[in-house]
Write an enzyme that holds these catalytic residues in place. Structure first.
Site, PDB file in Angstrom:
ATOM      1  N   GLU A 134      38.939 -40.824 -15.005  1.00  0.00           N
ATOM      2  CA  GLU A 134      40.370 -40.903 -16.158  1.00  0.00           C
ATOM      3  C   GLU A 134      39.577 -40.222 -17.278  1.00  0.00           C
ATOM      4  O   GLU A 134      38.775 -40.691 -17.373  1.00  0.00           O
ATOM      5  CB  GLU A 134      41.284 -41.832 -16.373  1.00  0.00           C
ATOM      6  N   CYS A 147      38.936 -39.069 -25.051  1.00  0.00           N
ATOM      7  CA  CYS A 147      38.528 -39.672 -24.639  1.00  0.00           C
ATOM      8  C   CYS A 147      37.518 -40.207 -23.064  1.00  0.00           C
ATOM      9  O   CYS A 147      38.868 -39.333 -21.711  1.00  0.00           O
ATOM     10  CB  CYS A 147      39.846 -41.081 -24.354  1.00  0.00           C
ATOM     11  N   CYS A 168      33.636 -49.996 -13.011  1.00  0.00           N
ATOM     12  CA  CYS A 168      33.186 -50.334 -14.308  1.00  0.00           C
ATOM     13  C   CYS A 168      32.086 -52.178 -13.258  1.00  0.00           C
ATOM     14  O   CYS A 168      32.904 -52.748 -13.116  1.00  0.00           O
ATOM     15  CB  CYS A 168      34.087 -51.221 -15.230  1.00  0.00           C
ATOM     16  N   CYS A 197      35.940 -57.261 -16.346  1.00  0.00           N
ATOM     17  CA  CYS A 197      36.914 -57.511 -17.575  1.00  0.00           C
ATOM     18  C   CYS A 197      38.294 -58.105 -16.976  1.00  0.00           C
ATOM     19  O   CYS A 197      38.905 -57.556 -16.738  1.00  0.00           O
ATOM     20  CB  CYS A 197      37.092 -57.186 -18.908  1.00  0.00           C
ATOM     21  N   CYS A 246      41.666 -55.683 -17.380  1.00  0.00           N
ATOM     22  CA  CYS A 246      41.643 -54.462 -17.161  1.00  0.00           C
ATOM     23  C   CYS A 246      41.620 -53.927 -16.247  1.00  0.00           C
ATOM     24  O   CYS A 246      40.885 -53.816 -15.074  1.00  0.00           O
ATOM     25  CB  CYS A 246      40.231 -54.104 -18.463  1.00  0.00           C
ATOM     26  N   CYS A 280      42.975 -48.397 -19.892  1.00  0.00           N
ATOM     27  CA  CYS A 280      41.874 -48.108 -18.776  1.00  0.00           C
ATOM     28  C   CYS A 280      42.001 -47.750 -18.123  1.00  0.00           C
ATOM     29  O   CYS A 280      41.892 -49.283 -17.191  1.00  0.00           O
ATOM     30  CB  CYS A 280      40.824 -49.052 -19.684  1.00  0.00           C
TER      31      CYS A 280
HETATM   32  N1  SAH Z   1      33.658 -50.630 -20.778  1.00  0.00           N
HETATM   33  C1  SAH Z   1      34.024 -49.797 -22.467  1.00  0.00           C
HETATM   34  C2  SAH Z   1      34.794 -49.086 -22.935  1.00  0.00           C
HETATM   35  C3  SAH Z   1      36.501 -48.736 -22.299  1.00  0.00           C
HETATM   36  S1  SAH Z   1      37.621 -49.818 -22.462  1.00  0.00           S
HETATM   37  C4  SAH Z   1      34.520 -51.544 -23.572  1.00  0.00           C
HETATM   38  O1  SAH Z   1      34.853 -52.227 -22.767  1.00  0.00           O
HETATM   39  O2  SAH Z   1      34.233 -51.358 -24.819  1.00  0.00           O
HETATM   40  C5  SAH Z   1      38.153 -49.593 -23.949  1.00  0.00           C
HETATM   41  C6  SAH Z   1      39.100 -50.648 -24.762  1.00  0.00           C
HETATM   42  O3  SAH Z   1      39.969 -50.979 -24.152  1.00  0.00           O
HETATM   43  C7  SAH Z   1      38.021 -51.394 -24.730  1.00  0.00           C
HETATM   44  O4  SAH Z   1      37.910 -52.299 -25.957  1.00  0.00           O
HETATM   45  C8  SAH Z   1      39.226 -53.115 -23.449  1.00  0.00           C
HETATM   46  O5  SAH Z   1      38.752 -54.057 -24.101  1.00  0.00           O
HETATM   47  C9  SAH Z   1      39.756 -51.871 -23.592  1.00  0.00           C
HETATM   48  N2  SAH Z   1      40.874 -52.485 -23.007  1.00  0.00           N
HETATM   49  C10 SAH Z   1      40.667 -52.050 -21.681  1.00  0.00           C
HETATM   50  N3  SAH Z   1      42.342 -52.775 -21.124  1.00  0.00           N
HETATM   51  C11 SAH Z   1      42.960 -52.862 -21.786  1.00  0.00           C
HETATM   52  C12 SAH Z   1      44.309 -53.300 -21.314  1.00  0.00           C
HETATM   53  N4  SAH Z   1      44.574 -53.358 -20.173  1.00  0.00           N
HETATM   54  N5  SAH Z   1      45.203 -53.591 -22.820  1.00  0.00           N
HETATM   55  C13 SAH Z   1      44.721 -53.347 -24.089  1.00  0.00           C
HETATM   56  N6  SAH Z   1      42.547 -53.245 -23.974  1.00  0.00           N
HETATM   57  C14 SAH Z   1      42.308 -52.919 -23.019  1.00  0.00           C
HETATM   58 FE1  SF4 Z   2      34.951 -52.703 -17.931  1.00  0.00          FE
HETATM   59 FE2  SF4 Z   2      36.809 -52.398 -18.109  1.00  0.00          FE
HETATM   60 FE3  SF4 Z   2      35.609 -54.658 -19.207  1.00  0.00          FE
HETATM   61 FE4  SF4 Z   2      35.049 -52.080 -20.640  1.00  0.00          FE
HETATM   62  S1  SF4 Z   2      36.939 -53.658 -20.792  1.00  0.00           S
HETATM   63  S2  SF4 Z   2      33.429 -53.161 -19.931  1.00  0.00           S
HETATM   64  S3  SF4 Z   2      35.410 -50.838 -18.689  1.00  0.00           S
HETATM   65  S4  SF4 Z   2      35.612 -53.968 -17.456  1.00  0.00           S
END
Ligand code: SAH
Ligand code: SF4
Length: 357
Positions: free
Chosen positions: A95, A108, A115, A119, A122, A340
């Site tokens: 994306e 973006c 990944c 997390c 996410c 994301c």
């Molecule tokens: N992997 C990197 C960059 C991609 S995610 C990282 O984790 O920083 C970009 C941001 O979106 C991160 O701060 C992540 O914690 C946040 N994010 C991911 N999923 C999300 C969600 N469902 N709601 C809100 N923020 C989210």
């Molecule tokens: Fe990976 Fe999503 Fe965690 Fe960013 S927030 S490191 S994209 S799993």
């Protein structure tokens, strides 16, 4: 897979030409056609491309162009955000998003397919890891967004944020190569300070970035101010614990003389209390820091909920009172599944098929 033409820096393009028996002076018009004019695969017919380069391009010795096919897109009702699902040569999809306002548009971009960091909240983390992107696949996403912008608004990209799918610092070298190309003043010429790299807290990557010649903007995802709480959301906190992470951020800030941005995804009842706000402020005390508060976008694989507006306001008030600057990220584009990895996740459900037609 070999690197594509889009993934060659100016210097790499010069040496590829030289290697192919072509005078490297041809790098200038070729780089401009690829990286500034965004000609795409039909390079041989482009202005300024002379017969020796045309022969090289046709010879099979030259790398191929990276063609990304848009398999879906969706725009927010207010028109500020547009999200693209892009298919790579091997069929994998990532994306990219165009955000912002006339005069200050941001792309973006994704750094990986899926990944590995897992997390829990996410959508990308829930998919697991497929593969790293090559430099050209990162650059080509920016090209896609820039082409759409030129057509729809007659405008250019000003900022890039590595906040799409994947952990950018887990794919360090290709990322640095891609950003070197995108910040080249013979190409799209995005200022390095206008490039933000968001990381889950990949400490070795942060330390390498601190020593990298260009000064990109660093954003670190925190979401917890104690190891136990953070590890429950971000499993890799066990490998890269909070105290070491904050020390790496302080080092980055000192070496680069730069402010570090911290993301805090607010999850109702999980990390949105007054106590959390106080512990966050304590953790970042004395650092040149800025906090981005992001209300959770609910995902199918995680039962957490968005915080109430009152809690978001109170959280921000508390940290601001300690002198820690912050912004609440606008939930613009929530209607385009702008979280994301969410467009890709949603596309597997039938409701999204409607939007594609
Ligand atoms: N992997 C990197 C960059 C991609 S995610 C990282 O984790 O920083 C970009 C941001 O979106 C991160 O701060 C992540 O914690 C946040 N994010 C991911 N999923 C999300 C969600 N469902 N709601 C809100 N923020 C989210
Ligand atoms: Fe990976 Fe999503 Fe965690 Fe960013 S927030 S490191 S994209 S799993």
């Amino acid at each position: 897979m070999p690197e594509s033409l889009e993934g060659l820096s100016y210097r790499a393009l010069e040496s590829a030409l030289e290697h192919g028996g072509v005078n490297p002076v041809h790098a200038r018009p070729l780089f401009s056609a690829i990286q500034r004019r965004l000609v795409g695969p039909d390079l041989a017919g482009a202005e300024g491309i002379l017969p020796p380069v045309q022969r090289w391009l046709a010879s099979g010795a030259a790398p191929a162009s990276c063609v990304l096919r848009q398999s879906a897109s969706t725009a927010s009702a207010d028109g500020f955000t547009e999200k693209y699902l892009l298919r790579l040569a091997d069929g994998a999809e990532v994306e990219s998003v165009r955000m912002g306002f006339p005069g200050r548009f941001t792309a973006c971009l994704s750094s990986q397919v899926g990944c590995a960091m897992g997390c829990v909240f996410c959508a990308t983390g829930q998919m697991g890891f497929s593969r790293h992107l090559m430099a050209g696949e990162i650059v080509a996403q920016a090209h896609h967004v820039e082409r759409c912008l030129r057509t729809s608004h007659g405008e250019r990209l000003r900022n890039i944020v590595m906040m799409g799918m994947g952990e950018p610092l887990h794919n360090f070298e290709p990322l640095m190569e891609a950003l070197d190309i995108l910040t080249d003043n013979r190409g799209l010429n995005i200022g390095p300070a206008r490039v933000a790299i968001s990381t889950v807290g990949h400490i070795p990557g942060i330390l390498k970035l601190a020593r990298h010649p260009k000064r990109y903007s660093l954003a670190v995802s925190l979401h917890g101010a104690s190891d136990a709480e953070r590890a429950a959301l971000i499993p890799v906190n066990k490998k890269w614990p909070l105290a070491d992470l904050i020390e790496a951020c302080r080092e980055y800030s000192a070496i680069k003389r730069a402010r570090v941005f911290f993301a805090w995804t607010l999850i109702g009842g999980v990390n949105d209390s007054a106590g959390h706000a106080q512990r966050l402020a304590e953790l970042l005390k004395g650092m040149d820091a800025h906090v981005n508060l992001i209300p959770l976008n609910a995902t199918e694989g995680y039962e957490g909920e968005a915080p109430t507006e009152a809690n978001v306001r109170e959280f921000q008030r508390i940290i601001q009172e300690t002198g820690l600057p912050s912004t609440v990220r606008q939930r613009r584009g929530i209607d385009v599944a702008a979280g994301c990895g969410q467009l890709k996740a949603q596309r597997r459900r039938p409701s999204f098929a409607e939007a594609e037609r």
